[in-house]
Design an enzyme around this catalytic site. Structure first.
Site, short mmCIF file in Angstrom:
data_model
loop_
_atom_site.label_atom_id
_atom_site.label_comp_id
_atom_site.label_asym_id
_atom_site.label_seq_id
_atom_site.Cartn_x
_atom_site.Cartn_y
_atom_site.Cartn_z
N HIS A 112 -14.10 2.75 -17.53
CA HIS A 112 -12.60 2.67 -18.74
C HIS A 112 -12.04 3.95 -18.48
O HIS A 112 -11.68 4.36 -19.74
CB HIS A 112 -13.24 2.48 -19.61
CG HIS A 112 -12.24 1.26 -20.63
ND1 HIS A 112 -12.69 -0.12 -21.37
CD2 HIS A 112 -11.08 1.70 -21.49
CE1 HIS A 112 -12.21 -0.25 -21.65
NE2 HIS A 112 -10.64 0.87 -22.13
N GLU A 114 -9.08 -3.64 -16.66
CA GLU A 114 -7.72 -3.32 -16.59
C GLU A 114 -7.22 -2.47 -14.95
O GLU A 114 -6.55 -1.86 -15.81
CB GLU A 114 -7.20 -3.10 -17.88
CG GLU A 114 -7.52 -4.17 -18.97
CD GLU A 114 -6.62 -3.82 -20.23
OE1 GLU A 114 -5.99 -3.69 -19.91
OE2 GLU A 114 -7.03 -4.94 -21.02
N GLU A 151 -12.17 -9.11 -23.71
CA GLU A 151 -11.32 -8.04 -24.87
C GLU A 151 -10.43 -8.93 -25.83
O GLU A 151 -9.59 -9.82 -24.43
CB GLU A 151 -10.23 -6.85 -24.22
CG GLU A 151 -11.26 -5.76 -24.09
CD GLU A 151 -10.53 -4.41 -23.64
OE1 GLU A 151 -9.14 -4.45 -24.03
OE2 GLU A 151 -11.03 -3.75 -23.50
#
Ligand code: NOJ
Length: 489
Positions: free
Chosen positions: A144, A189, A396
């Site tokens: 992350h 992401e 998310e």
């Protein structure tokens, strides 16, 4: 929190549950709820017990002015020491998942896997064991955004050898934790990682334009697929877990009554963002429209090669199919129309202009986060149609405010976005199996610092003990989990 404050928040949470909804659906049996965090945003202890320096440590210490309030994650929520309290909060929600990430530099201070840090491994063993002891499933994000600085000095994600480093890192995680962790997210992401290389939106805070942007994406796809195949070859039979990659996607909508040219622009925007990572994994190779447009743009400026790198035939095959479920991070929607936008958020290669419907879309304290639940509904249907209705977990989804405890706007956001999820499940037969809220705790919001809060639990950053206080939205979310309905019946 006093018993009276607590009761007050529960009443508020239940009262706000009854408005705003048209049809009342229930979440299917087995639907999985959870809440999410990330290591750098909550752990603190940035140099404790042998942890090495990550690109975020380097950025916030060497260029504090890059963070809105000059703050950093040195202490953050102090979750490195207070992880048991975090797990108790997840348990209090009756949630199935706690999604958290592992800090690569705690496991291996430089990123080199022959130089492990046993204390880092012990910490995550303690955390995982605490999660399981409370009947919660850990969902672990391997990466992350906190790359070891040493690997960044080698070029970071713009260097394709990072895929090998990532595979070795994944092997250490599967070997040490895979007996207990059954849900893995390789990378969080990937598009945002790329923005850290192209437009200084995150660490490593570089401005390498489209070349760095596409290269960082390419390497992450290769890294992800290597970890996936390693799991298949060495661990899956025994460990029986599931792996995916959390892809972030805005929904780009064309305005009502817009021309074919504008509708195509909205579709192109979706392909250039979500499709950039989802197409190679769920269909094979980059989206054709992306290949065509980027190659053409390069030709137009007289470049003999394309900034969008090419996969070999073998790589296309390895990446295709490398996810056991679709992991979606989604917050908001935009309108898109055809044209050239100077806004750096809009990829100029794709020629779309992004805008918001300021008249009907409720805003937030961050310019990019508007409340558009119908955008999530349309996105879920788009994914169903485009990728053959894969099992999907929203890994998310969250709302930002100033940190108030009585956070009615957050309740409204969660309720309307869950309502959109229910519509997609019941009316469109989308195969959605879980929803994980971002985030459990107010935390370090990257370059926005500590002024922007997404948590359902507040943290007092002025108190060295970092006390936690559940907000009204925490109680609301708990009642949804308990009743599987949005009206609390
Ligand atoms: C997505 C990221 O994964 C998370 O780290 C961030 O805090 C939220 N978006 C909100 O911006």
């Amino acid at each position: 929190m006093s018993i009276y404050t607590h009761k007050f928040l529960v009443v508020i949470a239940i009262l706000t549950m009854t408005s705003d909804l048209s049809i009342e659906y229930s979440f299917p049996d087995g639907f999985m709820f959870g809440a999410s965090t990330a290591a750098y945003q909550i752990e603190g202890a940035w140099n404790e017990d042998g942890k090495g320096e990550s690109i975020w440590d380097r950025l916030v210490h060497s260029r504090p002015e890059s963070v809105a309030d000059g703050s950093n994650g040195d202490i953050a929520c102090d979750s490195y020491h207070k992880y048991k309290e975090d797990v108790a909060l997840i348990k209090g929600l009756n949630a199935k998942f706690y999604r958290f990430s592992i800090s690569w530099t705690r496991i291996a201070p430089t990123g080199e896997m022959h130089k492990l840090n046993p204390k880092g491994i012990e910490y995550y063993n303690r955390l995982i064991n605490e999660v399981l002891a409370n009947n919660i499933e850990p969902m672990v994000t391997m990466y992350h955004w906190d790359l070891p600085q040493y690997l960044q000095d080698l070029g970071g994600w713009t260097n394709s050898i990072m895929a090998n480093y990532f595979e070795e890192y994944a092997k250490v995680l599967f070997s040490n934790f895979g007996d207990r962790v059954k849900w893995w997210i390789t990378i969080n992401e990937p598009m945002q990682t790329c923005r850290g290389y192209s437009m200084q939106m995150y660490a490593p805070y570089l401005k390498l334009d489209k070349t760095g942007y596409y290269l960082a994406g390419h390497t992450q796809l290769l890294a992800h697929s290597k970890a996936y195949h390693l799991y298949n070859e060495m661990f899956r039979d025994k460990q029986k877990g599931k792996i995916s990659i959390s892809i972030n996607a805005n929904m780009y909508l064309s305005k009502n009554g817009s021309s074919k040219i504008d509708q195509d622009a909205a579709e192109r925007a979706n392909q250039f963002e979500l499709g950039w990572f989802a197409h190679p994994i769920f269909k094979g190779d980059y989206p054709p429209v992306m290949r065509q447009w980027v190659d053409r743009k390069n030709k137009e400026i007289g470049r003999a090669w394309s900034t969008l790198p090419k996969f070999t035939e073998e790589e296309i095959k390895l990446i295709h199919g490398s996810a056991d479920f679709f992991a979606l991070n989604h917050y908001t929607s935009w309108h898109a129309s055809h044209g050239k936008d100077l806004n750096p958020y809009c990829n100029s290669d794709a020629e779309y202009i992004g805008s918001f419907d300021d008249e009907t879309w409720m805003g937030s304290i961050l310019f990019w986060l508007k409340v558009v639940p119908e955008g999530l509904h349309k996105l879920l249907v788009w994914i169903k149609n485009e990728y053959n209705n894969p099992p999907l977990i929203i890994t998310e989804n969250g709302f930002v405010d100033d940190g108030r405890i009585n956070d009615l706007d957050r309740i409204h956001y969660i309720k309307t976005y869950l309502n959109a999820t229910l519509q997609a499940i019941h009316e469109d037969k989308c195969n959605i199996i879980g929803y994980i809220y971002w985030t459990l705790l107010d935390n370090f919001e990257w370059l926005d610092g500590y002024g922007y809060h997404f948590g359902i639990v507040s943290v007092d950053f002025n108190d060295s003990k970092r006390p936690r206080t559940p907000k009204a939205s925490y109680h609301f979310f708990k009642s949804v989990i308990d009743t599987k309905k949005l009206d609390g019946q």
